[in-house]
Design an enzyme around this catalytic site. Structure first.
Site, PDB file in Angstrom:
ATOM      1  N   LYS A   1      28.104  63.296  35.960  1.00 38.09           N
ATOM      2  CA  LYS A   1      27.000  63.967  37.604  1.00 38.09           C
ATOM      3  C   LYS A   1      26.196  63.095  36.269  1.00 38.09           C
ATOM      4  O   LYS A   1      24.630  63.508  36.803  1.00 38.09           O
ATOM      5  CB  LYS A   1      27.773  65.295  37.308  1.00 38.09           C
ATOM      6  N   ASN A   2      25.955  64.520  35.196  1.00 37.70           N
ATOM      7  CA  ASN A   2      25.028  64.955  34.311  1.00 37.70           C
ATOM      8  C   ASN A   2      24.640  63.263  33.659  1.00 37.70           C
ATOM      9  O   ASN A   2      23.150  63.354  32.544  1.00 37.70           O
ATOM     10  CB  ASN A   2      25.561  65.783  32.774  1.00 37.70           C
TER      11      ASN A   2
ATOM     12  N   ARG B   1      18.238  72.119  38.970  1.00 36.74           N
ATOM     13  CA  ARG B   1      17.196  71.725  37.778  1.00 36.74           C
ATOM     14  C   ARG B   1      16.490  70.652  37.480  1.00 36.74           C
ATOM     15  O   ARG B   1      15.586  69.765  36.676  1.00 36.74           O
ATOM     16  CB  ARG B   1      16.951  73.055  37.124  1.00 36.74           C
TER      17      ARG B   1
ATOM     18  N   CYS C   1      18.478  79.981  35.969  1.00 35.31           N
ATOM     19  CA  CYS C   1      19.717  79.669  37.031  1.00 35.31           C
ATOM     20  C   CYS C   1      20.271  80.893  37.065  1.00 35.31           C
ATOM     21  O   CYS C   1      20.420  82.245  36.748  1.00 35.31           O
ATOM     22  CB  CYS C   1      20.485  78.637  36.257  1.00 35.31           C
TER      23      CYS C   1
ATOM     24  N   ARG D   1      15.378  78.829  31.882  1.00 33.95           N
ATOM     25  CA  ARG D   1      15.973  77.729  31.093  1.00 33.95           C
ATOM     26  C   ARG D   1      14.782  77.195  31.310  1.00 33.95           C
ATOM     27  O   ARG D   1      14.148  76.671  32.101  1.00 33.95           O
ATOM     28  CB  ARG D   1      16.994  77.455  33.056  1.00 33.95           C
ATOM     29  N   PRO D   2      13.735  77.405  29.731  1.00 35.24           N
ATOM     30  CA  PRO D   2      12.528  77.463  29.528  1.00 35.24           C
ATOM     31  C   PRO D   2      12.606  75.716  29.816  1.00 35.24           C
ATOM     32  O   PRO D   2      13.608  74.489  29.406  1.00 35.24           O
ATOM     33  CB  PRO D   2      12.387  77.315  27.971  1.00 35.24           C
TER      34      PRO D   2
ATOM     35  N   ASP E   1       9.554  73.832  28.066  1.00 31.12           N
ATOM     36  CA  ASP E   1       8.387  74.294  27.426  1.00 31.12           C
ATOM     37  C   ASP E   1       8.563  73.261  26.702  1.00 31.12           C
ATOM     38  O   ASP E   1       7.650  72.315  25.860  1.00 31.12           O
ATOM     39  CB  ASP E   1       8.291  75.405  26.022  1.00 31.12           C
ATOM     40  N   GLN E   2       9.827  72.412  25.586  1.00 32.58           N
ATOM     41  CA  GLN E   2       9.888  71.349  24.972  1.00 32.58           C
ATOM     42  C   GLN E   2      10.343  69.851  25.620  1.00 32.58           C
ATOM     43  O   GLN E   2       9.270  68.606  25.620  1.00 32.58           O
ATOM     44  CB  GLN E   2      11.966  71.170  24.030  1.00 32.58           C
TER      45      GLN E   2
ATOM     46  N   ASP F   1      29.115  73.251  28.826  1.00 34.25           N
ATOM     47  CA  ASP F   1      30.012  73.827  29.926  1.00 34.25           C
ATOM     48  C   ASP F   1      30.832  74.014  29.783  1.00 34.25           C
ATOM     49  O   ASP F   1      32.067  73.864  31.374  1.00 34.25           O
ATOM     50  CB  ASP F   1      29.357  72.239  30.469  1.00 34.25           C
TER      51      ASP F   1
ATOM     52  N   ILE G   1      25.015  78.186  23.441  1.00 33.82           N
ATOM     53  CA  ILE G   1      23.257  77.951  23.340  1.00 33.82           C
ATOM     54  C   ILE G   1      22.465  78.253  24.589  1.00 33.82           C
ATOM     55  O   ILE G   1      21.454  77.953  24.964  1.00 33.82           O
ATOM     56  CB  ILE G   1      24.083  76.030  23.786  1.00 33.82           C
TER      57      ILE G   1
ATOM     58  N   ARG H   1      28.769  71.631  43.387  1.00 37.44           N
ATOM     59  CA  ARG H   1      27.761  71.170  43.110  1.00 37.44           C
ATOM     60  C   ARG H   1      28.509  69.694  41.750  1.00 37.44           C
ATOM     61  O   ARG H   1      27.024  68.977  41.487  1.00 37.44           O
ATOM     62  CB  ARG H   1      26.339  71.826  42.449  1.00 37.44           C
TER      63      ARG H   1
HETATM   64  C1  EPZ Z   1      22.184  70.670  30.617  1.00 38.30           C
HETATM   65  O1  EPZ Z   1      21.136  71.302  30.918  1.00 38.30           O
HETATM   66  C2  EPZ Z   1      23.268  69.899  31.553  1.00 38.30           C
HETATM   67  N1  EPZ Z   1      22.581  69.835  32.845  1.00 38.30           N
HETATM   68  C3  EPZ Z   1      23.388  71.502  31.865  1.00 38.30           C
HETATM   69  O2  EPZ Z   1      25.546  71.069  32.051  1.00 38.30           O
HETATM   70  C4  EPZ Z   1      23.974  71.960  29.603  1.00 38.30           C
HETATM   71  O3  EPZ Z   1      24.435  73.119  29.659  1.00 38.30           O
HETATM   72  C5  EPZ Z   1      23.338  71.145  28.511  1.00 38.30           C
HETATM   73  O4  EPZ Z   1      22.336  70.342  29.044  1.00 38.30           O
HETATM   74  C6  EPZ Z   1      23.755  71.897  27.465  1.00 38.30           C
HETATM   75  O5  EPZ Z   1      24.521  71.008  27.050  1.00 38.30           O
HETATM   76  C7  EPZ Z   1      22.108  68.237  33.442  1.00 38.30           C
HETATM   77  O6  EPZ Z   1      22.772  66.987  31.929  1.00 38.30           O
HETATM   78  C8  EPZ Z   1      21.784  67.693  34.510  1.00 38.30           C
HETATM   79  P1  EPZ Z   1      19.528  71.671  27.580  1.00 38.30           P
HETATM   80  P2  EPZ Z   1      19.503  71.361  30.475  1.00 38.30           P
HETATM   81  O7  EPZ Z   1      17.704  71.283  27.728  1.00 38.30           O
HETATM   82  O8  EPZ Z   1      19.114  69.565  29.388  1.00 38.30           O
HETATM   83  C9  EPZ Z   1      17.412  75.551  25.275  1.00 38.30           C
HETATM   84  C10 EPZ Z   1      26.483  72.203  34.068  1.00 38.30           C
HETATM   85  O9  EPZ Z   1      27.345  72.827  33.953  1.00 38.30           O
HETATM   86  N2  EPZ Z   1      16.311  74.653  26.143  1.00 38.30           N
HETATM   87  O10 EPZ Z   1      20.125  70.803  26.768  1.00 38.30           O
HETATM   88  O11 EPZ Z   1      18.655  72.227  31.182  1.00 38.30           O
HETATM   89  C11 EPZ Z   1      17.685  76.106  26.322  1.00 38.30           C
HETATM   90  O12 EPZ Z   1      17.339  77.454  26.503  1.00 38.30           O
HETATM   91  C12 EPZ Z   1      24.954  72.210  33.251  1.00 38.30           C
HETATM   92  O13 EPZ Z   1      26.287  70.217  34.330  1.00 38.30           O
HETATM   93  C13 EPZ Z   1      14.477  75.204  25.475  1.00 38.30           C
HETATM   94  O14 EPZ Z   1      14.466  76.153  24.670  1.00 38.30           O
HETATM   95  O15 EPZ Z   1      20.042  72.264  28.704  1.00 38.30           O
HETATM   96  C14 EPZ Z   1      19.485  76.163  26.170  1.00 38.30           C
HETATM   97  O16 EPZ Z   1      19.076  76.443  25.106  1.00 38.30           O
HETATM   98  C15 EPZ Z   1      24.933  73.297  32.936  1.00 38.30           C
HETATM   99  N3  EPZ Z   1      13.594  74.844  25.795  1.00 38.30           N
HETATM  100  C16 EPZ Z   1      19.005  74.399  24.948  1.00 38.30           C
HETATM  101  O17 EPZ Z   1      18.013  74.273  24.752  1.00 38.30           O
HETATM  102  C17 EPZ Z   1      13.201  73.351  26.513  1.00 38.30           C
HETATM  103  O18 EPZ Z   1      11.988  72.688  26.505  1.00 38.30           O
HETATM  104  C18 EPZ Z   1      20.355  73.868  25.346  1.00 38.30           C
HETATM  105  O19 EPZ Z   1      18.917  73.434  26.509  1.00 38.30           O
HETATM  106  C19 EPZ Z   1      14.470  72.615  27.679  1.00 38.30           C
HETATM  107  C20 EPZ Z   1      15.942  73.230  26.460  1.00 38.30           C
END
Ligand code: EPZ
Length: 418
Positions: A22-23, A92, A116, A121-122, A124-125, A304, A326, A396
Protein backbone atom coordinates in the site's frame (compact mmCIF):
# COMPACT_ATOMS: atom_id res chain seq x y z
CA UNK A 1 -20.34 -1.79 9.68
CA UNK A 2 -18.64 -5.19 9.58
CA UNK A 3 -16.82 -7.20 12.20
CA UNK A 4 -14.62 -10.30 12.29
CA UNK A 5 -15.68 -13.34 14.28
CA UNK A 6 -12.60 -15.37 15.24
CA UNK A 7 -12.57 -18.78 16.95
CA UNK A 8 -9.13 -18.97 18.54
CA UNK A 9 -6.48 -21.67 18.94
CA UNK A 10 -6.08 -22.95 15.39
CA UNK A 11 -2.50 -23.33 14.05
CA UNK A 12 -1.79 -21.59 10.74
CA UNK A 13 -0.33 -23.83 8.06
CA UNK A 14 0.12 -23.54 4.31
CA UNK A 15 1.28 -21.00 1.74
CA UNK A 16 0.44 -17.33 1.10
CA UNK A 17 1.33 -14.99 -1.78
CA UNK A 18 1.96 -11.52 -0.30
CA UNK A 19 0.12 -8.56 -1.89
CA UNK A 20 1.68 -5.37 -3.23
CA UNK A 21 2.65 -2.66 -0.74
CA UNK A 22 0.00 0.00 0.00
CA UNK A 23 2.71 2.46 1.06
CA UNK A 24 4.55 1.97 -2.24
CA UNK A 25 1.43 2.18 -4.42
CA UNK A 26 0.25 5.53 -3.00
CA UNK A 27 3.32 7.68 -3.86
CA UNK A 28 3.61 6.00 -7.27
CA UNK A 29 -0.02 6.93 -8.00
CA UNK A 30 0.78 10.52 -6.96
CA UNK A 31 3.82 10.54 -9.31
CA UNK A 32 1.49 9.98 -12.28
CA UNK A 33 0.32 13.60 -11.89
CA UNK A 34 3.76 14.69 -13.12
CA UNK A 35 3.24 13.56 -16.74
CA UNK A 36 0.16 12.93 -18.91
CA UNK A 37 -0.36 9.53 -20.53
CA UNK A 38 -0.92 5.88 -19.61
CA UNK A 39 0.65 4.08 -16.63
CA UNK A 40 0.43 0.41 -15.63
CA UNK A 41 1.11 -0.68 -12.04
CA UNK A 42 1.14 -4.46 -11.56
CA UNK A 43 0.96 -6.36 -8.25
CA UNK A 44 -1.38 -3.51 -7.28
CA UNK A 45 -3.01 -3.87 -3.82
CA UNK A 46 -6.80 -3.49 -4.04
CA UNK A 47 -7.78 -2.00 -0.66
CA UNK A 48 -9.66 0.95 0.76
CA UNK A 49 -6.75 3.41 0.80
CA UNK A 50 -5.67 2.80 -2.79
CA UNK A 51 -9.31 2.96 -3.98
CA UNK A 52 -9.79 6.22 -2.04
CA UNK A 53 -6.70 7.62 -3.73
CA UNK A 54 -8.09 6.61 -7.14
CA UNK A 55 -11.23 8.62 -6.28
CA UNK A 56 -9.10 11.68 -5.46
CA UNK A 57 -7.08 11.28 -8.67
CA UNK A 58 -10.36 11.07 -10.63
CA UNK A 59 -11.10 14.63 -9.49
CA UNK A 60 -7.66 15.58 -10.89
CA UNK A 61 -8.50 14.16 -14.33
CA UNK A 62 -6.85 10.79 -13.82
CA UNK A 63 -8.92 7.79 -14.87
CA UNK A 64 -8.26 4.45 -13.07
CA UNK A 65 -9.02 0.92 -14.27
CA UNK A 66 -8.09 -2.21 -12.33
CA UNK A 67 -7.87 -5.65 -13.96
CA UNK A 68 -6.13 -8.71 -12.46
CA UNK A 69 -4.33 -6.55 -9.92
CA UNK A 70 -2.98 -4.23 -12.62
CA UNK A 71 -3.91 -0.57 -12.18
CA UNK A 72 -4.02 1.40 -15.42
CA UNK A 73 -4.01 5.19 -15.04
CA UNK A 74 -4.92 7.53 -17.89
CA UNK A 75 -3.62 10.98 -16.96
CA UNK A 76 -4.78 14.17 -18.70
CA UNK A 77 -4.11 17.83 -17.83
CA UNK A 78 -6.30 19.01 -14.96
CA UNK A 79 -8.00 22.37 -14.43
CA UNK A 80 -8.81 21.34 -10.86
CA UNK A 81 -5.84 21.60 -8.47
CA UNK A 82 -7.82 21.07 -5.28
CA UNK A 83 -7.67 18.00 -3.02
CA UNK A 84 -10.86 18.24 -0.95
CA UNK A 85 -11.02 17.81 2.82
CA UNK A 86 -13.76 15.17 2.48
CA UNK A 87 -11.27 12.89 0.71
CA UNK A 88 -8.00 13.89 2.39
CA UNK A 89 -9.43 13.43 5.91
CA UNK A 90 -10.22 9.76 5.10
CA UNK A 91 -6.74 9.02 3.81
CA UNK A 92 -3.86 11.22 4.87
CA UNK A 93 -1.53 10.07 2.08
CA UNK A 94 -3.77 12.13 -0.24
CA UNK A 95 -1.44 14.91 0.89
CA UNK A 96 1.06 13.43 -1.58
CA UNK A 97 -0.70 15.25 -4.44
CA UNK A 98 0.67 18.58 -3.15
CA UNK A 99 4.20 18.13 -4.51
CA UNK A 100 3.37 16.95 -8.04
CA UNK A 101 0.51 19.44 -8.59
CA UNK A 102 2.81 22.28 -7.49
CA UNK A 103 5.66 21.11 -9.73
CA UNK A 104 3.44 20.51 -12.78
CA UNK A 105 0.95 23.40 -12.56
CA UNK A 106 2.62 25.95 -10.27
CA UNK A 107 -0.20 25.72 -7.75
CA UNK A 108 -1.99 23.27 -5.48
CA UNK A 109 -4.72 23.61 -2.86
CA UNK A 110 -4.67 20.57 -0.59
CA UNK A 111 -6.58 20.01 2.63
CA UNK A 112 -4.43 19.53 5.70
CA UNK A 113 -4.72 15.84 6.61
CA UNK A 114 -5.43 16.56 10.27
CA UNK A 115 -4.69 14.02 12.96
CA UNK A 116 -5.40 10.31 13.11
CA UNK A 117 -6.52 7.83 15.75
CA UNK A 118 -3.32 8.15 17.69
CA UNK A 119 -2.71 11.86 17.63
CA UNK A 120 -1.21 14.68 15.59
CA UNK A 121 0.41 13.94 12.26
CA UNK A 122 2.32 17.17 11.41
CA UNK A 123 3.26 18.11 7.83
CA UNK A 124 5.72 20.91 8.64
CA UNK A 125 8.59 19.06 6.93
CA UNK A 126 6.60 18.71 3.71
CA UNK A 127 5.91 22.46 3.71
CA UNK A 128 9.46 23.41 4.71
CA UNK A 129 10.86 21.42 1.77
CA UNK A 130 8.49 22.96 -0.78
CA UNK A 131 9.18 26.45 0.54
CA UNK A 132 12.92 25.84 0.15
CA UNK A 133 12.21 25.02 -3.51
CA UNK A 134 10.65 28.47 -3.88
CA UNK A 135 6.96 27.84 -3.21
CA UNK A 136 4.85 30.32 -1.26
CA UNK A 137 2.74 28.41 1.24
CA UNK A 138 -0.44 29.73 2.89
CA UNK A 139 -2.46 27.70 5.34
CA UNK A 140 -6.00 29.06 5.57
CA UNK A 141 -9.19 27.38 6.81
CA UNK A 142 -7.63 23.93 6.91
CA UNK A 143 -6.20 24.08 3.40
CA UNK A 144 -2.61 24.47 2.26
CA UNK A 145 -2.24 26.70 -0.83
CA UNK A 146 1.13 26.29 -2.49
CA UNK A 147 2.16 28.51 -5.42
CA UNK A 148 5.36 28.88 -7.44
CA UNK A 149 6.04 30.46 -10.86
CA UNK A 150 8.95 28.06 -11.05
CA UNK A 151 10.72 25.82 -8.56
CA UNK A 152 14.47 26.25 -8.04
CA UNK A 153 16.69 23.46 -6.70
CA UNK A 154 18.08 23.94 -3.20
CA UNK A 155 19.77 22.19 -0.26
CA UNK A 156 17.20 20.84 2.21
CA UNK A 157 17.94 19.06 5.50
CA UNK A 158 14.86 17.43 7.03
CA UNK A 159 14.57 17.97 10.81
CA UNK A 160 13.13 14.46 11.21
CA UNK A 161 13.23 11.36 9.03
CA UNK A 162 9.83 11.46 7.36
CA UNK A 163 8.56 9.05 4.69
CA UNK A 164 5.81 11.43 3.59
CA UNK A 165 7.95 14.56 3.51
CA UNK A 166 10.72 12.78 1.58
CA UNK A 167 8.16 11.60 -1.01
CA UNK A 168 6.30 14.88 -1.31
CA UNK A 169 9.43 17.01 -1.75
CA UNK A 170 10.89 14.47 -4.21
CA UNK A 171 7.69 14.75 -6.25
CA UNK A 172 8.42 18.44 -6.68
CA UNK A 173 12.22 18.54 -6.87
CA UNK A 174 12.30 16.33 -10.00
CA UNK A 175 10.89 19.26 -12.03
CA UNK A 176 12.71 22.07 -10.17
CA UNK A 177 15.37 24.08 -12.05
CA UNK A 178 18.88 22.95 -11.17
CA UNK A 179 20.14 20.67 -8.42
CA UNK A 180 18.40 19.74 -5.16
CA UNK A 181 20.13 17.98 -2.28
CA UNK A 182 17.88 16.30 0.30
CA UNK A 183 19.57 15.30 3.57
CA UNK A 184 18.16 13.12 6.39
CA UNK A 185 15.77 11.39 3.97
CA UNK A 186 13.68 8.33 4.76
CA UNK A 187 15.06 5.23 3.04
CA UNK A 188 12.12 2.86 3.44
CA UNK A 189 11.80 0.40 0.50
CA UNK A 190 8.69 2.32 -0.57
CA UNK A 191 10.76 5.53 -0.87
CA UNK A 192 13.41 3.64 -2.85
CA UNK A 193 10.74 2.36 -5.25
CA UNK A 194 9.42 5.92 -5.72
CA UNK A 195 12.95 7.14 -6.60
CA UNK A 196 13.47 4.27 -9.06
CA UNK A 197 10.07 4.88 -10.63
CA UNK A 198 10.68 8.62 -11.02
CA UNK A 199 13.99 7.81 -12.77
CA UNK A 200 12.05 5.48 -15.10
CA UNK A 201 9.86 8.54 -15.85
CA UNK A 202 13.03 10.47 -16.85
CA UNK A 203 14.00 12.05 -13.53
CA UNK A 204 17.63 12.26 -12.44
CA UNK A 205 17.86 11.05 -8.83
CA UNK A 206 21.04 9.62 -7.28
CA UNK A 207 21.91 8.39 -3.78
CA UNK A 208 18.82 6.16 -3.85
CA UNK A 209 18.49 4.14 -0.64
CA UNK A 210 20.73 6.52 1.32
CA UNK A 211 19.77 9.42 3.59
CA UNK A 212 21.21 11.87 1.00
CA UNK A 213 19.39 12.23 -2.31
CA UNK A 214 20.68 14.36 -5.20
CA UNK A 215 18.14 15.43 -7.80
CA UNK A 216 18.95 17.22 -11.07
CA UNK A 217 15.70 18.81 -12.23
CA UNK A 218 14.45 18.10 -15.77
CA UNK A 219 12.11 20.01 -18.09
CA UNK A 220 9.50 17.26 -18.26
CA UNK A 221 8.83 13.60 -17.48
CA UNK A 222 6.99 10.80 -19.28
CA UNK A 223 4.74 7.91 -18.12
CA UNK A 224 6.24 4.56 -17.10
CA UNK A 225 5.12 1.18 -15.82
CA UNK A 226 6.06 -0.46 -12.51
CA UNK A 227 5.52 -3.62 -10.48
CA UNK A 228 4.65 -2.64 -6.92
CA UNK A 229 7.02 -4.16 -4.34
CA UNK A 230 5.55 -6.72 -1.91
CA UNK A 231 4.08 -5.37 1.31
CA UNK A 232 6.64 -5.88 4.09
CA UNK A 233 4.09 -4.90 6.74
CA UNK A 234 1.53 -7.45 5.52
CA UNK A 235 4.38 -10.01 5.52
CA UNK A 236 5.41 -9.06 9.07
CA UNK A 237 1.79 -9.19 10.24
CA UNK A 238 1.21 -12.66 8.76
CA UNK A 239 4.58 -13.95 10.03
CA UNK A 240 3.49 -12.91 13.55
CA UNK A 241 0.08 -14.54 13.01
CA UNK A 242 1.94 -17.75 12.14
CA UNK A 243 4.34 -17.38 15.09
CA UNK A 244 1.60 -16.61 17.62
CA UNK A 245 -0.32 -19.78 16.65
CA UNK A 246 2.81 -21.97 16.57
CA UNK A 247 2.20 -22.49 12.86
CA UNK A 248 4.18 -23.39 9.78
CA UNK A 249 3.69 -21.15 6.73
CA UNK A 250 5.57 -20.36 3.53
CA UNK A 251 5.27 -16.83 2.13
CA UNK A 252 6.05 -16.09 -1.54
CA UNK A 253 6.28 -12.80 -3.47
CA UNK A 254 8.46 -11.34 -0.71
CA UNK A 255 11.74 -9.37 -0.59
CA UNK A 256 13.28 -10.78 2.62
CA UNK A 257 15.70 -7.91 3.21
CA UNK A 258 12.71 -5.55 3.42
CA UNK A 259 12.07 -7.09 6.84
CA UNK A 260 15.18 -5.26 8.11
CA UNK A 261 15.85 -5.85 11.83
CA UNK A 262 12.53 -7.74 12.18
CA UNK A 263 14.34 -10.88 10.96
CA UNK A 264 16.78 -10.76 13.89
CA UNK A 265 14.01 -10.02 16.38
CA UNK A 266 12.01 -13.03 15.14
CA UNK A 267 15.02 -15.31 15.51
CA UNK A 268 15.67 -13.92 19.01
CA UNK A 269 12.04 -14.77 19.85
CA UNK A 270 12.65 -18.38 18.85
CA UNK A 271 11.13 -18.36 15.36
CA UNK A 272 12.72 -20.43 12.59
CA UNK A 273 12.96 -18.55 9.28
CA UNK A 274 13.99 -20.37 6.12
CA UNK A 275 14.81 -17.60 3.65
CA UNK A 276 15.14 -18.12 -0.11
CA UNK A 277 15.34 -15.45 -2.85
CA UNK A 278 11.71 -14.42 -2.82
CA UNK A 279 10.18 -16.62 -0.15
CA UNK A 280 10.23 -16.91 3.65
CA UNK A 281 9.19 -20.09 5.45
CA UNK A 282 8.21 -19.62 9.12
CA UNK A 283 7.90 -22.25 11.83
CA UNK A 284 7.70 -21.99 15.60
CA UNK A 285 8.36 -25.19 17.43
CA UNK A 286 9.42 -24.15 20.94
CA UNK A 287 8.38 -21.43 23.36
CA UNK A 288 8.34 -17.74 22.45
CA UNK A 289 11.15 -15.80 24.10
CA UNK A 290 10.50 -12.25 25.31
CA UNK A 291 12.18 -9.69 23.01
CA UNK A 292 12.24 -5.93 23.63
CA UNK A 293 11.85 -3.65 20.62
CA UNK A 294 12.26 0.06 19.91
CA UNK A 295 10.76 1.34 16.66
CA UNK A 296 12.92 3.43 14.34
CA UNK A 297 13.10 4.37 10.65
CA UNK A 298 14.04 1.64 8.16
CA UNK A 299 15.94 -0.67 8.47
CA UNK A 300 14.95 -0.40 12.14
CA UNK A 301 11.85 -2.00 13.62
CA UNK A 302 8.83 -0.49 11.80
CA UNK A 303 6.28 1.37 13.89
CA UNK A 304 3.68 -0.33 11.65
CA UNK A 305 4.50 -3.67 13.31
CA UNK A 306 4.62 -2.35 16.90
CA UNK A 307 1.00 -3.23 17.73
CA UNK A 308 1.35 -6.71 16.25
CA UNK A 309 4.55 -7.34 18.24
CA UNK A 310 2.77 -6.43 21.49
CA UNK A 311 0.08 -9.05 20.75
CA UNK A 312 2.82 -11.61 20.01
CA UNK A 313 4.69 -10.87 23.28
CA UNK A 314 1.63 -11.70 25.41
CA UNK A 315 2.51 -15.39 24.98
CA UNK A 316 6.27 -15.03 25.49
CA UNK A 317 7.77 -16.84 28.48
CA UNK A 318 8.75 -13.56 30.13
CA UNK A 319 8.06 -9.81 30.15
CA UNK A 320 9.05 -7.46 27.31
CA UNK A 321 9.27 -3.73 26.59
CA UNK A 322 7.97 -2.18 23.37
CA UNK A 323 8.88 1.47 22.76
CA UNK A 324 7.57 3.53 19.85
CA UNK A 325 10.04 6.37 19.16
CA UNK A 326 8.18 7.46 15.98
CA UNK A 327 4.59 7.84 17.19
CA UNK A 328 4.69 8.25 20.98
CA UNK A 329 0.99 7.66 21.52
CA UNK A 330 0.31 4.86 19.03
CA UNK A 331 -1.07 2.52 21.72
CA UNK A 332 -4.86 2.57 21.24
CA UNK A 333 -4.70 -1.24 20.83
CA UNK A 334 -3.44 -1.76 24.41
CA UNK A 335 -6.81 -1.10 26.09
CA UNK A 336 -8.51 -3.50 23.67
CA UNK A 337 -5.87 -6.22 24.18
CA UNK A 338 -6.41 -5.83 27.94
CA UNK A 339 -10.08 -6.76 27.36
CA UNK A 340 -8.80 -10.12 26.12
CA UNK A 341 -6.80 -10.57 29.32
CA UNK A 342 -3.43 -9.20 28.21
CA UNK A 343 -1.50 -7.59 31.07
CA UNK A 344 0.19 -4.51 29.62
CA UNK A 345 1.33 -1.38 31.42
CA UNK A 346 1.93 1.87 29.51
CA UNK A 347 4.75 4.11 30.62
CA UNK A 348 4.92 7.09 28.23
CA UNK A 349 5.79 5.67 24.80
CA UNK A 350 6.75 2.27 26.23
CA UNK A 351 4.42 -0.68 26.74
CA UNK A 352 5.57 -3.26 29.30
CA UNK A 353 3.97 -6.58 28.31
CA UNK A 354 3.66 -9.44 30.78
CA UNK A 355 4.25 -12.81 29.10
CA UNK A 356 2.58 -16.18 29.65
CA UNK A 357 -0.88 -14.63 29.30
CA UNK A 358 -3.97 -16.76 28.82
CA UNK A 359 -6.17 -14.66 26.50
CA UNK A 360 -9.91 -15.21 26.54
CA UNK A 361 -12.08 -14.23 23.57
CA UNK A 362 -14.28 -11.14 23.92
CA UNK A 363 -15.73 -8.29 21.80
CA UNK A 364 -13.01 -5.71 20.98
CA UNK A 365 -12.96 -2.59 18.79
CA UNK A 366 -10.54 -1.56 16.05
CA UNK A 367 -9.30 2.01 16.40
CA UNK A 368 -6.80 2.22 13.51
CA UNK A 369 -5.25 0.08 10.82
CA UNK A 370 -2.41 -1.67 12.61
CA UNK A 371 -4.18 -1.76 15.98
CA UNK A 372 -6.94 -3.79 14.30
CA UNK A 373 -4.43 -6.34 13.01
CA UNK A 374 -3.00 -6.76 16.53
CA UNK A 375 -6.52 -7.58 17.80
CA UNK A 376 -6.87 -10.20 15.05
CA UNK A 377 -3.55 -11.79 16.08
CA UNK A 378 -4.69 -11.91 19.73
CA UNK A 379 -8.02 -13.40 18.63
CA UNK A 380 -6.15 -16.18 16.82
CA UNK A 381 -4.76 -17.46 20.12
CA UNK A 382 -7.50 -16.43 22.58
CA UNK A 383 -9.67 -19.21 24.00
CA UNK A 384 -13.20 -19.04 22.66
CA UNK A 385 -14.54 -16.42 20.27
CA UNK A 386 -13.26 -12.88 19.68
CA UNK A 387 -15.35 -10.25 17.88
CA UNK A 388 -13.25 -7.49 16.24
CA UNK A 389 -15.56 -4.61 15.31
CA UNK A 390 -15.06 -1.67 12.88
CA UNK A 391 -12.84 -3.68 10.56
CA UNK A 392 -13.11 -0.98 7.92
CA UNK A 393 -9.92 0.22 9.62
CA UNK A 394 -8.24 -3.06 8.72
CA UNK A 395 -9.58 -3.09 5.16
CA UNK A 396 -7.76 0.22 4.57
CA UNK A 397 -4.36 -1.47 4.52
CA UNK A 398 -4.80 -5.23 4.07
CA UNK A 399 -6.25 -6.94 1.01
CA UNK A 400 -8.63 -9.70 2.12
CA UNK A 401 -6.71 -10.50 5.31
CA UNK A 402 -9.57 -12.74 6.49
CA UNK A 403 -9.42 -14.81 3.28
CA UNK A 404 -5.65 -15.19 3.64
CA UNK A 405 -5.96 -16.29 7.28
CA UNK A 406 -8.84 -18.71 6.48
CA UNK A 407 -6.72 -20.24 3.72
CA UNK A 408 -4.10 -20.95 6.40
CA UNK A 409 -6.63 -22.68 8.65
CA UNK A 410 -7.79 -19.83 10.90
CA UNK A 411 -11.47 -19.90 11.85
CA UNK A 412 -12.32 -16.29 10.96
CA UNK A 413 -15.28 -14.84 9.12
CA UNK A 414 -16.75 -11.43 8.41
CA UNK A 415 -20.32 -10.42 9.25
CA UNK A 416 -22.42 -7.31 9.68
CA UNK A 417 -22.21 -5.92 13.19
CA UNK A 418 -25.52 -6.56 15.00
C1 EPZ B 1 4.26 6.80 6.64
O1 EPZ B 1 3.47 7.78 7.27
C2 EPZ B 1 3.38 5.57 6.50
N1 EPZ B 1 2.22 5.90 5.66
C3 EPZ B 1 2.90 5.14 7.90
O2 EPZ B 1 2.15 3.94 7.72
C4 EPZ B 1 4.12 4.85 8.76
O3 EPZ B 1 3.68 4.54 10.06
C5 EPZ B 1 5.05 6.07 8.80
O4 EPZ B 1 5.40 6.46 7.46
C6 EPZ B 1 6.34 5.78 9.55
O5 EPZ B 1 7.04 4.74 8.92
C7 EPZ B 1 2.39 5.84 4.31
O6 EPZ B 1 3.45 5.56 3.80
C8 EPZ B 1 1.17 6.17 3.49
P1 EPZ B 1 6.39 10.01 8.70
P2 EPZ B 1 4.02 9.32 7.33
O7 EPZ B 1 6.25 11.33 8.05
O8 EPZ B 1 4.78 9.62 6.10
C9 EPZ B 1 7.11 13.17 12.13
C10 EPZ B 1 0.34 2.52 7.89
O9 EPZ B 1 -0.01 1.90 8.90
N2 EPZ B 1 6.81 14.18 11.10
O10 EPZ B 1 7.49 9.09 8.26
O11 EPZ B 1 2.88 10.18 7.71
C11 EPZ B 1 5.92 12.31 12.49
O12 EPZ B 1 5.14 12.94 13.48
C12 EPZ B 1 0.76 3.96 8.02
O13 EPZ B 1 0.44 2.03 6.73
C13 EPZ B 1 6.98 15.53 11.42
O14 EPZ B 1 7.34 15.88 12.55
O15 EPZ B 1 5.01 9.23 8.56
C14 EPZ B 1 6.56 11.05 12.98
O16 EPZ B 1 6.98 11.23 14.32
C15 EPZ B 1 0.45 4.52 9.39
N3 EPZ B 1 6.73 16.47 10.46
C16 EPZ B 1 7.81 10.93 12.12
O17 EPZ B 1 8.03 12.21 11.56
C17 EPZ B 1 6.34 16.12 9.19
O18 EPZ B 1 6.16 17.02 8.35
C18 EPZ B 1 7.68 9.93 10.97
O19 EPZ B 1 6.48 10.21 10.28
C19 EPZ B 1 6.18 14.75 8.90
C20 EPZ B 1 6.41 13.81 9.86
Amino acid sequence: MERFVIEGQHRLEGHIHISGAKNAALPLMAASLLADGIYHFSNFPILRDTLTFSKLLKELNVDSQIEDHVLTLRVEPTENKVARYELVKTMRASFYVLGPLLARYGEAIVSLPGGCAWGPRPVDQHLKGLQKLGATIDTVAGYVTAKAKELIGNEIVFDVISVGATCNVLLSAVLAKGKTILENCAREPEVVQLCEFLNKMGAKISGIGTPRLEIHGVESLHPADETIIPDRIELGTLILATAITGGNVKFTNVIPEHLGIVQEKLIEAGITLNIQDNSVHITRLGDVKPVDIKTSPYPGFPTDLQAQWIAFMTIADGDSKITDTIFFDRFKHVAELQRLGARIRLDGNTAIVEGRQRLIGAPVMSTDLRASSSLVLAGLIAEGTTFVSRIYHLDRGYEKLDDKLSKLGAKIFREQEP
